[in-house]
Enzyme design. Sequence first.
Site, PDB file in Angstrom:
ATOM      1  N   LYS A 174       0.862  -1.179   0.000  1.00  0.00           N
ATOM      2  CA  LYS A 174       0.000   0.000   0.000  1.00  0.00           C
ATOM      3  C   LYS A 174       0.895   1.225   0.000  1.00  0.00           C
ATOM      4  O   LYS A 174       1.711   1.418   0.897  1.00  0.00           O
ATOM      5  CB  LYS A 174      -0.904   0.002   1.235  1.00  0.00           C
ATOM      6  N   LYS A 213      -2.221  -1.510  -3.874  1.00  0.00           N
ATOM      7  CA  LYS A 213      -3.067  -0.325  -3.823  1.00  0.00           C
ATOM      8  C   LYS A 213      -2.232   0.936  -3.921  1.00  0.00           C
ATOM      9  O   LYS A 213      -1.232   1.008  -3.210  1.00  0.00           O
ATOM     10  CB  LYS A 213      -3.819  -0.360  -2.490  1.00  0.00           C
TER      11      LYS A 213
HETATM   12  C1  PBG Z   1      -7.526   3.522   5.448  1.00  0.00           C
HETATM   13  C2  PBG Z   1      -7.791   3.328   4.002  1.00  0.00           C
HETATM   14  C3  PBG Z   1      -7.588   4.252   2.965  1.00  0.00           C
HETATM   15  C4  PBG Z   1      -8.110   3.682   1.809  1.00  0.00           C
HETATM   16  C5  PBG Z   1      -8.585   2.413   2.164  1.00  0.00           C
HETATM   17  N1  PBG Z   1      -8.361   2.201   3.520  1.00  0.00           N
HETATM   18  C6  PBG Z   1      -7.061   5.643   2.989  1.00  0.00           C
HETATM   19  C7  PBG Z   1      -5.743   5.914   3.549  1.00  0.00           C
HETATM   20  O1  PBG Z   1      -4.901   5.030   3.745  1.00  0.00           O
HETATM   21  O2  PBG Z   1      -5.541   7.085   3.838  1.00  0.00           O
HETATM   22  C8  PBG Z   1      -8.166   4.345   0.466  1.00  0.00           C
HETATM   23  C9  PBG Z   1      -9.169   3.800  -0.497  1.00  0.00           C
HETATM   24  C10 PBG Z   1      -9.470   4.677  -1.663  1.00  0.00           C
HETATM   25  O3  PBG Z   1      -8.841   5.732  -1.887  1.00  0.00           O
HETATM   26  O4  PBG Z   1     -10.398   4.307  -2.386  1.00  0.00           O
HETATM   27  N2  PBG Z   1      -6.422   2.968   6.024  1.00  0.00           N
END
Ligand code: PBG
Length: 341
Positions: free
Chosen positions: A208, A263
Amino acid sequence: MSGSAPSLPPLPPFPRTRLRRLRQYGWSRRLVAEHRLHASDLVLPLFVLEGNGQREPVPSMPGVERLSVDLLPAVAERCLALGIPALALFPVTPRERKSEGGEEAWNPDNLVCRAMRALKTRLPEIGLIGDVALDPYTTHGQDGILRDGVILNDETLTALARQAVCLAEAGCDVVAPSDMMDGRIGVVRSALDEAGFAGTLVLSYAAKYASAFYGPFRDAVGSAAALGAADKKTYQMDPANSAEAVREAALDIAEAADMLMVKPGLPYLDIIRILKDRFGMPTFAYHVSGEYAMIKAAAERGWLDGAACMDEALLALKRAGADAILTYAALEVAERLRERG
Ligand code: PBG
């Protein structure tokens, strides 16, 4: 596997070889298509609101609404009817429920747990995925416990383990740690096993990235205001890195992750391909909020064909090696797939 692909036999040169031959007809293109989108590859993320009969559009995500718990079963039924196997639930936590330590994350009556229970009782056949991270619950909007400007790794692990067990108790089938703390997959797996949830799956957000493409999501769940000008670069990955994604994935697999996720999606197709080839694990892609918003915004201006671009983006994720895709467009894409037959 990269590097070990068999070399091609010599192609008879043009004009005997004409690659356009196969592209001449719709039927021949369909027969030789190497990848296809299916509704059964899609997961729909949903934003959950407090209250009853509440429905709020998310301005930066055209077509996406935050919904109160009572409105979720109807959406879940639509997913099932279209062949979408699972939902990912994200709570819009009221401000007064947020705290420095994010304790609401393991309150068995928190919003996401109530949503999980409501859906599991009404529609036990739909898969439910729950995010494990503290950001919906912390006043500072960070995914972990913050002290003197530092996100504390090991202290956060204890909180994540409690959150994961709490989700499993509420009927969550798949817990998805999205926080990027070191060691979280192993700690979450042990906590689930000790609490009698040996069957609960762990989907690791293995790679991520600290991405600007999460902007609309943070608006949708209200963590943008909490986070302010701060960022998540001390725990989410640097977009410059790919070898590091391999190390992240290897550790998560060793800690017993059932599935991996990359992601965002489209800007990280190379990472999906590398992890899929290297580990052969079930590999998910998250087509994130900003990726969705870009296509919708351009389509609203008449600059792009939104439906065609959305389908192409998701197909590209499959071509790169994704087994499943989290996308806000799951319903519209599944509807188009059904119409096309
Ligand atoms: C939270 C989380 C996030 C997303 C999914 N879980 C945001 C972040 O890490 O700030 C983003 C998903 C998206 O942008 O569609 N931990």
